[in-house]
Design an enzyme around this catalytic site. Sequence first.
Site, short mmCIF file in Angstrom:
data_model
loop_
_atom_site.label_atom_id
_atom_site.label_comp_id
_atom_site.label_asym_id
_atom_site.label_seq_id
_atom_site.Cartn_x
_atom_site.Cartn_y
_atom_site.Cartn_z
N GLU B 291 -60.06 35.17 29.43
CA GLU B 291 -59.85 34.08 28.47
C GLU B 291 -58.45 33.49 28.56
O GLU B 291 -58.25 32.32 28.27
CB GLU B 291 -60.11 34.57 27.03
N HIS B 312 -69.08 55.76 44.24
CA HIS B 312 -70.48 55.87 44.62
C HIS B 312 -71.27 54.64 44.19
O HIS B 312 -72.48 54.70 44.03
CB HIS B 312 -71.09 57.13 44.02
N LYS B 427 -70.52 27.02 21.89
CA LYS B 427 -70.64 27.16 20.43
C LYS B 427 -71.32 25.94 19.82
O LYS B 427 -72.21 26.06 18.99
CB LYS B 427 -69.25 27.33 19.80
#
Lengths: 460, 460
Positions: B291, B312, B427
């Site tokens: 951000e 792994h 938003k």
Amino acid sequence: MDFLKLVYGGSTGAVFKGPAVDPVELEKLQNRLEEADKWLRQGIDEGNDGFGWLKLPYQQTEHVFEYGNWLGNFENVVQIGIGGSALGNLMLRNALVHPYYNEIPLQKRKGPAFYVADNVDPHGSKSILDVVDISRTALIVVSKSGSTAETMANFLYFFHQLELAVGASMAPDHVLVITDESRGSLRAFAKDTGCRSLTIPSGVGGRYSVLSAVGLVSAVAMGIDIENLLEGAGEVDEKLNSRKVILDNPAWILSALHYLHYRKGRNIDVLMPYSDRLEDFVEWYAQLCAESLGKQGQGFTPVRALGSIDQHSQVQLYTEGPDDKLFTIIEVKRTDNPISIPGVNQPSLKELSYLYEKEMGQMLSYEAMATAAAIYRSGKPVLWIEVEELSPRTLGGMIFFFEYVVALTGRLLEIDPFDQPGVEQGKRYTYGFMGRKGYAEHRREAEDLFHMLNRKSIEL
Amino acid sequence: MDFLKLVYGGSTGAVFKGPAVDPVELEKLQNRLEEADKWLRQGIDEGNDGFGWLKLPYQQTEHVFEYGNWLGNFENVVQIGIGGSALGNLMLRNALVHPYYNEIPLQKRKGPAFYVADNVDPHGSKSILDVVDISRTALIVVSKSGSTAETMANFLYFFHQLELAVGASMAPDHVLVITDESRGSLRAFAKDTGCRSLTIPSGVGGRYSVLSAVGLVSAVAMGIDIENLLEGAGEVDEKLNSRKVILDNPAWILSALHYLHYRKGRNIDVLMPYSDRLEDFVEWYAQLCAESLGKQGQGFTPVRALGSIDQHSQVQLYTEGPDDKLFTIIEVKRTDNPISIPGVNQPSLKELSYLYEKEMGQMLSYEAMATAAAIYRSGKPVLWIEVEELSPRTLGGMIFFFEYVVALTGRLLEIDPFDQPGVEQGKRYTYGFMGRKGYAEHRREAEDLFHMLNRKSIEL
């Protein structure tokens, strides 16, 4: 749709600022995908190493059920494994079992509490023993070679604790070994002690092993319907096998788009499900993708995300950062636990009235759509995968689907998606540091390299 | 070292196959870093928006303790928040509290069980209510604006459940609101209902808020020593402030190396601690980094890793994949819970004798060194950060250190590390879909975009 819907209008065409993928390029891969699919099918028929996962949907599950049910005699199960010997188990638990499963009282659960010891961090390993009574605990220890250092170190630790608690003669009766049919220390241990054991089929690599005993036994213990899981995988196998034209086959399209966007410079692959229950699916996929495709200087980097949470963490970067990513958003349409957001009789909250009486699951879907739209609007390619519901059957299908996609992509990249030569160097260095016989030279080499790093340092 | 040691010999010089960073380039950034540091210090003095986190080490903690201790009256605490209003809490819990904290019986714990409702997935939210008795539960609800849709939806849900369980008049007595001093729905709610409340200091953004009430109250409830946490942060602040020469300042060096490697085409930033207790630190850092730096077409992508597990899973890609990453490995030298790997009297396991009687923590360190050496040998740049031990004090120091590094890097990239304009579009689209007044046009736009994605799709 039976399993999933792939929406890919946001990943082809000329709307991007950066390099675009022309729909024609996609169709041009028809021959190469046909060849890749044939190569896979042939690999199964010939029993080649690495191809064994393609047969797992059709396996006999008698022993898996037998030992899975046997685990029900214990209060706790600790699975000791790392990488492909743990990530699949965590994925199945996350998707199909209550998120606070271990906190639910034993009488109300379908099976024993489940823990995973997948790191050699003593803090983590010791903490498990703080909350389980080891004398009422079974160990599942998983390593194909029987020599995975981290797994064996944890096994030695937990087995010793078992011996202390229940005695050396009873301890093996708490152990299930899952390993190679005949080779390695764990197989020898099973023979010597008479403890229970299952086999990882030859030809099945670690990251493709979730639908073998590796992933299934603990799933049975937690009450997951593995028959439906395997059935879903088999159905997807058959469906994919019946579609030999690219625009007809979502796995071929997905594989081709990953390949093409990578070739055009997008080296990051973001998988962002909008479902708490798929958080660990992404972890599992990240291994599948990274180990299968990251070789010969190639390979996009899988990035694990979770909607809607990462809207408040990563989406700033996704929309306004560089055009270096291909996004895949996964939406699960139906939930078993609907919540209607209640209206609260508080005048101070009236600004929130737009939320009142809305379904929270619907809101999550809207968030996914909003994020897809925002990313697309920012000029970046975005894929959308819809899943009707999350059940053993659909999850089994998704597992097989993504395994197939990754294997195919490897073929397009002209690398072997079933080997992992790049993990060996670090292993040799660790052996060297640990003083294992025959690795003194590797220790010297690693020390020299580490010394070079240390030429420059600064403390605070 | 008091806090950390940065080892950077593996990230400069001409040993790489790809583009290398010349030590001279590093030193050339002296002036720009000096300017960036001045800009930060001036921002505090002027009380500019976004700079408030620099003052948090020196805050008054009276109310934090008061409310943190008040939470001790409850069996459970549910923190409702998202992004910066949850990640810091999870990070502190992961690093400083028992990993199975909620499973430990209440009498043996230092405080209430702790849950985080940070997604609008009804499955997750409802599951919390399956394991807590809501009538014995406190809610911490955190949103600076008081209008974060996901947080407020969950708040409406949990608060309604509280009302049902304890009655409308008692419910506010279970709620602690953490929000802006004067603005927004949550502040109004606190005034109307008389529930407890704390303030997020103006000038402190979400991702920089862990050392404010946002992160501290739940920490106090779980028995974390926040005085030492803040003291550590303050000590690091002072140390950094006293070192104005690049080669003397690990934060400046780290910032410069991130900047230079990014400029040379390495768009991926892998942070890989070798400690279970830093797993969520990496999640927290990923938000801070993404951000703060992902804007104006720039920003490297943070990739969350964990050693030894990802050896792994991801190391195959790290060593043999493309040279597009800067790696940072974090080693914690001391552990509180040492384990000596026991030798087992089983001839079948004699191949493992190299593990016998070794310290598991030492093994983890060797794995980290082996991985650093293997990555470096593969021609890729790798940084190494050593931390003596993980305590509230050292963690507080690390938090401040990384916040400072990221802010400085933003300044080098010539972007504002304290805004996040890119999250607004999504938003608005969500508001539109949810039918919020004034967002109808955004809904239409989002629907059009989503329709374009849907032009091409295929089902399975």
